[in-house]
Design a protein around this motif. Structure first.
Motif, PDB file in Angstrom:
ATOM      1  N   ARG A  79       0.076 -14.192 -69.070  1.00 25.15           N
ATOM      2  CA  ARG A  79       0.643 -13.518 -67.891  1.00 25.15           C
ATOM      3  C   ARG A  79       1.151 -14.507 -66.850  1.00 25.15           C
ATOM      4  N   GLY A  80       1.227 -15.774 -67.231  1.00 21.21           N
ATOM      5  CA  GLY A  80       1.698 -16.782 -66.293  1.00 21.21           C
ATOM      6  C   GLY A  80       0.538 -17.503 -65.631  1.00 21.21           C
ATOM      7  N   THR A  81       0.852 -18.596 -64.954  1.00 24.10           N
ATOM      8  CA  THR A  81      -0.184 -19.426 -64.337  1.00 24.10           C
ATOM      9  C   THR A  81      -0.377 -19.134 -62.852  1.00 24.10           C
ATOM     10  N   GLN A  82       0.464 -18.293 -62.280  1.00 21.00           N
ATOM     11  CA  GLN A  82       0.362 -18.025 -60.854  1.00 21.00           C
ATOM     12  C   GLN A  82      -0.638 -16.909 -60.563  1.00 21.00           C
ATOM     13  N   PHE A  83      -1.387 -17.094 -59.499  1.00 20.88           N
ATOM     14  CA  PHE A  83      -2.266 -16.038 -59.012  1.00 20.88           C
ATOM     15  C   PHE A  83      -1.477 -15.096 -58.109  1.00 20.88           C
ATOM     16  N   GLY A  84      -1.944 -13.873 -58.023  1.00 15.57           N
ATOM     17  CA  GLY A  84      -1.401 -12.981 -57.008  1.00 15.57           C
ATOM     18  C   GLY A  84      -1.950 -13.360 -55.651  1.00 15.57           C
ATOM     19  N   PRO A  85      -1.404 -12.805 -54.585  1.00  9.19           N
ATOM     20  CA  PRO A  85      -1.906 -13.141 -53.241  1.00  9.19           C
ATOM     21  C   PRO A  85      -3.352 -12.698 -53.060  1.00  9.19           C
ATOM     22  N   VAL A  86      -4.141 -13.543 -52.407  1.00 17.05           N
ATOM     23  CA  VAL A  86      -5.541 -13.213 -52.132  1.00 17.05           C
ATOM     24  C   VAL A  86      -5.818 -13.428 -50.654  1.00 17.05           C
ATOM     25  N   GLN A  87      -6.807 -12.726 -50.162  1.00 14.66           N
ATOM     26  CA  GLN A  87      -7.219 -12.861 -48.772  1.00 14.66           C
ATOM     27  C   GLN A  87      -8.536 -13.642 -48.717  1.00 14.66           C
ATOM     28  N   VAL A  88      -8.568 -14.664 -47.875  1.00 18.08           N
ATOM     29  CA  VAL A  88      -9.779 -15.473 -47.708  1.00 18.08           C
ATOM     30  C   VAL A  88     -10.208 -15.370 -46.244  1.00 18.08           C
ATOM     31  N   ALA A  89     -11.329 -14.738 -46.043  1.00 15.58           N
ATOM     32  CA  ALA A  89     -11.822 -14.554 -44.675  1.00 15.58           C
ATOM     33  C   ALA A  89     -12.396 -15.864 -44.149  1.00 15.58           C
ATOM     34  N   ASN A  90     -12.110 -16.145 -42.890  1.00 14.32           N
ATOM     35  CA  ASN A  90     -12.660 -17.346 -42.231  1.00 14.32           C
ATOM     36  C   ASN A  90     -13.860 -16.916 -41.394  1.00 14.32           C
ATOM     37  N   ALA A  91     -15.013 -16.851 -42.060  1.00  6.57           N
ATOM     38  CA  ALA A  91     -16.206 -16.320 -41.398  1.00  6.57           C
ATOM     39  C   ALA A  91     -17.333 -17.336 -41.380  1.00  6.57           C
ATOM     40  N   TYR A  92     -16.986 -18.607 -41.148  1.00 11.55           N
ATOM     41  CA  TYR A  92     -18.003 -19.653 -41.237  1.00 11.55           C
ATOM     42  C   TYR A  92     -18.163 -20.430 -39.929  1.00 11.55           C
ATOM     43  N   GLU A  93     -17.620 -19.863 -38.842  1.00 12.92           N
ATOM     44  CA  GLU A  93     -17.735 -20.565 -37.564  1.00 12.92           C
ATOM     45  C   GLU A  93     -19.169 -20.657 -37.076  1.00 12.92           C
ATOM     46  N   HIS A  94     -20.046 -19.811 -37.625  1.00 13.26           N
ATOM     47  CA  HIS A  94     -21.441 -19.835 -37.181  1.00 13.26           C
ATOM     48  C   HIS A  94     -22.201 -21.031 -37.728  1.00 13.26           C
ATOM     49  N   LEU A  95     -21.649 -21.700 -38.738  1.00 12.87           N
ATOM     50  CA  LEU A  95     -22.336 -22.854 -39.311  1.00 12.87           C
ATOM     51  C   LEU A  95     -22.324 -24.008 -38.315  1.00 12.87           C
ATOM     52  N   PRO A  96     -23.406 -24.783 -38.260  1.00 10.80           N
ATOM     53  CA  PRO A  96     -23.437 -25.912 -37.326  1.00 10.80           C
ATOM     54  C   PRO A  96     -22.370 -26.950 -37.681  1.00 10.80           C
ATOM     55  N   LEU A  97     -21.766 -27.531 -36.655  1.00 11.61           N
ATOM     56  CA  LEU A  97     -20.741 -28.562 -36.843  1.00 11.61           C
ATOM     57  C   LEU A  97     -21.395 -29.929 -36.699  1.00 11.61           C
ATOM     58  N   ASN A  98     -21.263 -30.738 -37.732  1.00  7.72           N
ATOM     59  CA  ASN A  98     -21.824 -32.090 -37.717  1.00  7.72           C
ATOM     60  C   ASN A  98     -20.676 -33.076 -37.515  1.00  7.72           C
ATOM     61  N   ASP A  99     -20.816 -33.965 -36.550  1.00  6.41           N
ATOM     62  CA  ASP A  99     -19.713 -34.875 -36.208  1.00  6.41           C
ATOM     63  C   ASP A  99     -19.796 -36.199 -36.979  1.00  6.41           C
ATOM     64  N   VAL A 100     -20.271 -36.154 -38.242  1.00  7.11           N
ATOM     65  CA  VAL A 100     -20.343 -37.368 -39.040  1.00  7.11           C
ATOM     66  C   VAL A 100     -18.941 -37.921 -39.288  1.00  7.11           C
TER      67      VAL A 100
END
Length: 628
Positions: A220-241
């Motif tokens: 069916r080809g190598t291309q994926f159809g469009p997908v939605q990726v939610a950006n729900a990870y802002e609650h994770l701690p940010l490490n400034d390494v």
């Protein structure tokens, strides 16, 4: 006395030798005797001889008009012997009776058998349908033979061209086209691939290789159809390494990065940061089905077929300057002794400072430059402490292995300066030694992470997918087992979740273990003894092998194109064993016909006589054995 009888659908005439109530023995002209049932005898006769009966009967049967026979025959069931007297107008001779039986038996569309010597004429409507089918079959056979003749003559029939893309992968073996193609292959004494290529069904061998792979694994080809990726990870701690990644120039899926923080004396905190697509791709989700369908990214010269959709890769790849979620392993280590004091796994967000590339740093980052603390070294404050610890890790593994690793083999990158589906595209072979410091450095920390995380899963009773080697046998399992070749107590692939499905699965298990600890085995996506893990192992092994096989094939193809583009007539190489020789100038192993018995590693010079881009083989002969 002789008899005409039927034996397994064939008519035979032989002399009676002896007879009982139900059976008789007959004797052929050669003297061979056979036992037959009386019920199989059609009639007996005194003359002519059996051989003459068969000869005269068959000759006469060819003269009988089957349409006239059908018109004359009784409309109900009849005996052939009785009909023979009516047809011929006199008591028939033995050859005449045999001729009529042969004619009736040879026309099943006109006459249906109803037992020994008995027939019934087909009804008119059934006869008409049968004759139409026979005529259709005759025309099909003529058409089929015409196609065969065209292909044998080097011409591609339009009907064959229409289905050429299925003949090597999913042929309809009941179709006329397939039957004609199969016959043409046999008559041409060639292979299906070579015949299609010679007929121009494919413009060149490269197109055929690519089509066969893609139609089998990506219909069916190598291309994926469009997908939605939610950006729900802002609650994770940010490490400034301060973290950097290290990859090839062509890498777009940045799975891993490293950081180091120095403390008093020789103490350091080293961070191994892995992209965390396992947060978005969850078990049995739509994205999981997409990833599981491919199992791994496919890498071939000039082309990459990703395991995951671009939108997902773009959201989780550790691209410089972007804040991304990461599964991080931190180790507290003594850089002087190599002792690991503690380790901790965290789910967090980091921002990689820069995506470094091998081709830009390999020449500057040498063993000598790393050892010279005062010398000029790009990213020295990051590289030198990591290198110190990496050497301890390597030495510890060598001690377990009982010998140092042999990583001196040269690997090559294939750079196509044009379309990947055009055989005239210029190709460059870029060599790089596997034991280059940057390669060794990154490899040590990936091995460390796979070892530590594998141990973490085992400690908490959480199943994972491990790769082990014991007594020379490499296999994958759901239990922590030693990997003797690497020199670690367990090895769970987990550092390339954007590119390998088993790493993604292991990441789910590690995430659950890092969050839930001792209760992780109850909440992890895969529980102990989950049969689906074994199914994943089997599917991954098969698919990963197929990807690797195709990658090797395409690398052989582009090696051959490189040799031709450089008009290489003579090459040097070294003997591997028997008639196998590895070329010095390219990553290519070839067989050399009539190569004398030589020691392993013996340098030789070969003449290249030809190229078979379909079989991916060089035609070579030995020019000389190189002596010091």
């Amino acid at each position: 006395m002789y008899v005409l009888y039927e034996d397994s659908g064939n008519f035979k005439a032989e002399k009676i030798f002896s007879q009982s109530d139900s059976t008789m023995q007959v004797e052929s002209e050669s003297g061979k005797r056979s036992k037959i049932k009386n019920a199989s005898v059609l009639f007996s006769f005194d003359q002519p001889s059996p051989a003459q009966l068969l000869e005269q009967g068959n000759a006469l049967a060819q003269t009988l008009d089957v349409d006239f026979l059908w018109e004359c025959a009784p409309q109900e069931e009849f005996e052939a012997a009785a009909f023979a007297e009516e047809y011929f107008g006199h008591p028939p001779s033995a050859p005449e009776k045999a001729a009529l039986i042969f004619a009736l038996n040879a026309a099943p569309a006109y006459f249906h058998r109803r037992g020994k010597g008995c027939y019934r004429p087909a009804p008119p409507e059934i006869l008409a349908a049968a004759l139409a089918a026979i005529e259709k079959k005759r025309k099909q056979a003529e058409q089929q033979q015409q196609w065969v003749d065209q292909m044998v003559a080097g011409e591609l029939p339009a009907a064959i061209a229409e289905v050429a893309d299925t003949l090597l992968t999913k042929p309809d073996k009941n179709s006329q086209q397939w039957k004609a193609f199969e016959a043409a292959v046999a008559q041409s004494n060639t292979s299906p691939e070579k015949l299609l290529l010679s007929l121009g069904a494919w413009p060149h061998a490269l197109a055929l290789h690519q089509h066969r792979f893609l139609s089998q694994y990506f219909p069916r080809g190598t291309q994926f159809g469009p997908v939605q990726v939610a950006n729900a990870y802002e609650h994770l701690p940010l490490n400034d390494v301060v973290a950097y990644s290290m990859d090839d120039t062509t890498t777009t899926e940045v799975d891993d990065a490293l950081s180091v923080v120095l403390h008093d004396g020789d103490m350091a905190t080293i961070g191994i940061h892995i992209a965390a697509p396992g947060l978005a791709v969850t078990r049995d989700s739509e994205l999981d089905h997409l990833a599981r369908g491919r199992m791994s990214t496919v890498y071939i010269p000039g082309l990459k077929i990703p395991m995951l959709p671009d939108e997902l890769i773009g959201s989780f790849s550790l691209d410089a300057g972007h804040i991304r979620p990461a599964l991080s392993l931190y180790i507290e280590a003594n850089l002087a002794t190599g002792e690991i004091l503690s380790s901790q796994t965290r789910l967090e967000r980091i921002q990689v400072r820069e995506n470094l590339r091998h081709n830009l740093l390999d020449e500057a980052v040498t063993d000598e430059a790393l050892a010279d603390a005062q010398g000029d070294l790009p990213y020295g404050e990051w590289l030198r402490p990591l290198w110190r610890m990496a050497m301890h890790l390597c030495a510890a593994r060598d001690q377990v292995r009982g010998k140092p690793e042999n990583n001196n083999r040269v690997e090559y990158s294939f750079v196509l300066e044009g379309p990947h589906d055009d055989p005239d595209t210029p190709v460059r072979l870029v060599p790089r030694r596997r034991n280059a410091p940057l390669d060794r450095l990154v490899a040590e920390y990936m091995i460390l992470a796979n070892n530590v995380w594998g141990g973490l899963l085992a400690k908490h009773g959480v199943p994972g997918i491990y790769r082990s080697q014991q007594t020379g046998r490499v296999r994958m399992s759901t239990h922590a087992l030693p990997h003797e070749a690497i020199g670690v107590p367990q090895y769970a692939w987990s550092t390339s979740p954007l590119r390998r499905y088993v790493d993604l699965v292991n990441q789910w298990q590690i995430l659950a273990t890092a969050e839930h600890g001792v209760s992780a085995r109850l909440v992890a996506p895969f529980k102990p003894k989950d049969a689906d893990l074994f199914a994943i192992i089997g599917a991954f092994d098969a698919q990963y092998s197929a990807w690797s096989e195709y990658q090797s094939a395409m690398e052989r193809y582009w090696c051959m194109r490189w040799l031709q583009q450089h008009d290489m007539k003579t090459v040097q190489g070294s003997v591997i064993r028997d008639d196998l020789v590895r070329l010095d100038c390219a990553p290519f192993v070839t067989r050399v016909a009539s190569l004398p018995e030589l020691e392993r590693g013996q340098a030789v010079t070969l003449d290249i006589l030809g190229y078979d881009e379909l079989a991916l083989e060089l035609d070579c002969r030995l020019r000389e054995v190189i002596t010091d």
